[in-house]
Design an enzyme around this catalytic site. Structure first.
Site, mmCIF file in Angstrom:
data_model
loop_
_atom_site.group_PDB
_atom_site.id
_atom_site.type_symbol
_atom_site.label_atom_id
_atom_site.label_comp_id
_atom_site.label_asym_id
_atom_site.label_seq_id
_atom_site.Cartn_x
_atom_site.Cartn_y
_atom_site.Cartn_z
ATOM 1 N N ASP A 292 -25.603 -6.191 3.910
ATOM 2 C CA ASP A 292 -27.044 -6.178 3.615
ATOM 3 C C ASP A 292 -27.436 -4.850 2.962
ATOM 4 O O ASP A 292 -26.636 -3.896 2.926
ATOM 5 C CB ASP A 292 -27.772 -6.361 4.960
ATOM 6 C CG ASP A 292 -29.266 -6.607 4.821
ATOM 7 O OD1 ASP A 292 -29.751 -6.820 3.708
ATOM 8 O OD2 ASP A 292 -29.937 -6.582 5.880
ATOM 9 N N GLU B 129 -28.435 -2.751 -2.390
ATOM 10 C CA GLU B 129 -28.895 -2.559 -3.794
ATOM 11 C C GLU B 129 -28.602 -1.145 -4.288
ATOM 12 O O GLU B 129 -28.314 -1.011 -5.484
ATOM 13 C CB GLU B 129 -30.386 -2.888 -3.892
ATOM 14 C CG GLU B 129 -30.744 -4.331 -3.589
ATOM 15 C CD GLU B 129 -30.604 -4.710 -2.116
ATOM 16 O OE1 GLU B 129 -30.784 -3.813 -1.264
ATOM 17 O OE2 GLU B 129 -30.274 -5.866 -1.822
ATOM 18 N N ASP C 85 -34.514 -12.114 1.169
ATOM 19 C CA ASP C 85 -35.722 -12.339 1.967
ATOM 20 C C ASP C 85 -36.739 -13.236 1.268
ATOM 21 O O ASP C 85 -37.736 -12.767 0.724
ATOM 22 C CB ASP C 85 -36.373 -11.004 2.302
ATOM 23 C CG ASP C 85 -35.445 -10.112 3.111
ATOM 24 O OD1 ASP C 85 -34.407 -10.606 3.590
ATOM 25 O OD2 ASP C 85 -35.766 -8.924 3.258
HETATM 26 O O1 MIG Z 1 -35.007 -4.129 5.752
HETATM 27 O O2 MIG Z 1 -31.366 -6.479 9.021
HETATM 28 O O3 MIG Z 1 -32.384 -9.304 3.916
HETATM 29 O O4 MIG Z 1 -31.811 -10.791 6.199
HETATM 30 O O5 MIG Z 1 -32.713 -9.759 8.660
HETATM 31 C C1 MIG Z 1 -34.625 -5.360 6.309
HETATM 32 C C2 MIG Z 1 -32.702 -6.852 8.956
HETATM 33 C C3 MIG Z 1 -33.149 -5.400 6.551
HETATM 34 C C4 MIG Z 1 -32.891 -7.412 5.249
HETATM 35 C C5 MIG Z 1 -32.144 -8.695 5.150
HETATM 36 C C6 MIG Z 1 -32.540 -9.603 6.285
HETATM 37 C C7 MIG Z 1 -32.272 -8.922 7.595
HETATM 38 C C8 MIG Z 1 -33.009 -7.577 7.661
HETATM 39 N N1 MIG Z 1 -32.612 -6.749 6.529
#
Ligand code: MIG
Length: 639
Positions: free
Chosen positions: A311, A314, A424
């Site tokens: 996650d 980027e 998201d």
């Molecule tokens: O700033 O880990 O896209 O699926 O639940 C949010 C918490 C960070 C973004 C991900 C999302 C996840 C969430 N993450």
């Protein structure tokens, strides 16, 4: 596959990306049909009225990308609205389809690229760069799919996940402890709904430190993993790139000692803020740093973990020390001034623009195996190399073992190591439709293992939206229900119509032999698992405008319902097909429909599947886990 031809053109001195796996000699001059201006850093191409433009993977708007301006620059933006230009992924593949002649364009460039596809001028496609150091691949072919296949040979084979990863998964940002996950497993068991995966979101970590576990909430990971495995459930942790700055924390200490973090111009590590607080970012573009970070996954695989979702890569930046300081200075200045009404907007802008700031992406550098390069110029490679870190490590440390891996951000090439989820989204009907349109585009670019947060991540889902979304996601390779902590709970057993949800998930499991077979075929043959109708029905012009029906594998077509309170929908059949209206794997009716338009009633708990003539749909018997599916004894419904 009919004849295709790939030509490579090189402008300036491109930064290598590793997207391409084939050696293609450079053709001199500019590609035919393109007007290239090195001074303007643009390349333009005329589009006839009939030209359809496909590609770009995971973006906003339609399957036909024409009519908008897209920017490849991976963005942590949870507002996937049609006014946006960038989402999490950068897949710089375009396919121009003129009916009798097609042309593919792959822009291999790791920085920002704009695709103005009839936005400024409806009849002109313009690709523009900040610096035009790029490898351009032009692919000629008769059909869009021959171009897809050539592109995929060019960029390498798609990742194939373990078979169990085709099961249903439940996730939520909010499961904090082993007990929370046990409760979800219990919920599914009591509701008798099939499930193969439960996801661990960031709260499993100790203070959000990557590759750690909170000792109170997860006191015994190996024990917990095997307890869940005994129930046939894989637990899949979330992994974030930012390493917490904390003396004594091994990731931090080793990263500093090894010089594995991204540095600023003055050679100090960049300090950014994300979930753990202040962090440094691993320099995934550096092969030593990549190896170092990748080897850490072993901490988890040694505990029995066999899947990960990467996650925030980027990379998402809440703020850096520099941006925060500047924002406070600007606010102080505003406070000292006669603020006036305009000041209200300035105030909001200052506070609201500190995250993911373009200036921050210009503030740090990579040691790209000897080449010092500003992050901004290679921004789209960051997540690719995080995925690669994991993928390479699995091959090194877990040989022969199949491990599930998917990522939020991506660039071409990452499809060789893992899949993606669409990030998201919202619990909106429009995002169900967006999901339907994104799937074939992702498939073109090689990200076959993909899917959206079923039910929507942000905002509150309703029971009918969840059911319609399940009825679509049951065809996507990655099928995961996920939501944000501050939204209505959406585990399927929490709804009123549990029987309907059970029947739908059971139907998914009955379809897995078909889904898996078609998926693996697409991966091995460099073709697509989910296609737009126009890719197959080449002579039927009408198909070029149909974006809410898809071909899944080579035997069936689907027509999902994506409107609230709809009791049915219009379906266009390019040829006569057998329509199946499923309520459960063993409860459906069939009807032979002629080619043309039909209005078809579809109750809330019903799913439409159309079998193409001469084709057949295999169905497995009931199973609660992928491992229980009998792939040998299938019943076939003949089209
Ligand atoms: O700033 O880990 O896209 O699926 O639940 C949010 C918490 C960070 C973004 C991900 C999302 C996840 C969430 N993450």
């Amino acid at each position: 596959m009919s004849e295709t031809q790939i030509k490579k053109y090189t402008y300036g001195t491109p930064i290598p990306t590793d997207a391409v796996v084939m050696d293609i000699p450079v053709t001199a001059g500019d590609p035919a049909g393109w007007k290239v201006s090195k001074a303007d850093k643009t390349m333009t191409h005329a589009m006839s009225q009939d030209t359809v433009v496909y590609g770009l993977g995971e973006t906003v708007r339609g399957i036909n990308k024409r009519g908008w301006l897209y920017t490849s620059y991976n963005a942590d933006d949870p507002h996937h609205e049609e006014g946006k230009h960038s989402l999490y992924a950068s897949q710089n593949l375009l396919i121009l389809d003129d009916g009798d002649k097609c042309e593919g364009l792959f822009v291999d460039h790791p920085g920002r690229v704009n695709f103005d596809i009839g936005y400024t001028d409806m009849d002109v496609l313009t690709v523009s760069f900040e610096d035009m150091d790029a490898d351009i691949y032009v692919i000629e072919g008769d059909t869009p799919e021959t171009i897809v296949t050539a592109f995929r040979r060019l960029t390498g084979p798609s990742y194939i996940p373990p078979k169990w990863a085709f099961g249903y998964g439940q996730s939520r940002w909010g499961y904090k402890s082993a007990d929370d996950i046990r409760e979800v497993a219990r919920g599914y068991a009591e509701a008798d709904i099939p499930i193969d995966m439960i996801y661990m979101d960031i709260d499993y970590m100790d203070a959000y430190k990557v590759f750690t576990l909170d000792p109170e909430r997860f006191p015994d990971l190996p024990g917990f993993v095997s307890e869940m495995k005994e129930q046939g459930i894989h637990v899949i942790p979330n992994t974030d790139p930012g390493v917490k700055i904390e003396p004594g924390y091994d990731m931090y200490e080793e990263g500093i000692a090894g010089g594995y973090f991204c540095k600023k111009e003055n050679d100090e590590e960049l300090t950014a803020a994300v979930w753990p607080g202040k962090v440094h970012f691993p320099d995934f573009l550096n092969s030593e740093a990549r190896k170092w970070f990748g080897d850490k996954y072993k901490i988890m695989t040694d505990a029995g973990i066999d899947g990960f979702w990467n996650d925030m890569n980027e990379p998402a930046i809440f703020y850096t020390e520099e941006t925060l300081k500047k924002a406070f200075e600007d606010l102080d200045e505003l406070r000292a001034s006669e603020m006036g009404i305009q000041g209200f907007f300035t105030f909001k802008d200052i506070a609201g623009s500190i995250d993911n700031s373009p200036e921050d992406y210009r503030r740090f550098y990579h040691d790209y195996d000897g080449m010092r390069v500003c992050h901004d110029r290679v921004h789209n490679l960051y997540s690719f190399n995080m995925t690669k870190a994991a993928g390479e490590a699995f091959a090194r440390n877990n040989p022969g073992q199949e491990i599930l891996l998917f990522s939020r951000a991506s660039y071409t090439g990452a499809h060789r190591y893992g899949g993606v989820w669409i990030g998201d989204n919202m619990s909106w009907w429009s995002h169900l439709l967006l999901n339907i349109k994104q799937m074939p585009s992702l498939n073109m670019t090689g990200f076959l293992y993909s899917g959206a947060d079923t039910g929507g991540f942000g905002a509150d889902v309703t029971e009918d939206l969840m059911m319609r979304w399940v009825e679509f996601s049951m065809f996507t390779p990655l099928f995961r229900n996920h939501s944000a902590w501050d939204t209505r709970s959406q585990e399927l057993y929490r709804f009123k119509r549990i029987d309907d949800f059970r029947h739908l998930i059971e139907l998914r499991y009955a379809l897995i032999p078909y889904i898996y077979d078609q998926f693996v075929k697409a991966a091995r043959n460099d073709t697509m698992y989910i296609r737009p109708l126009a890719f197959v029905y080449r002579d039927d012009k009408r198909c070029r405008t149909i974006e809410d029906q898809l071909l899944v594998g080579d035997q069936i077509m689907i027509a999902p319902v994506y409107e609230q309170n709809a009791a049915g929908r219009y379906v266009y059949l390019p040829e006569g097909m057998k329509m199946l209206r499923f309520r459960a794997y063993d409860d459906y009716d069939e009807e032979d429909l002629t080619a043309g338009d039909h209005y078809v009633p579809v109750a809330l708990n019903e799913v439409l599947i159309f079998i193409r003539p001469g084709c057949r749909l295999p169905l497995a018997g009931p199973a609660k886990r992928v491992g229980e599916i009998d792939f040998e004894n299938l019943t076939y419904i003949q089209g």
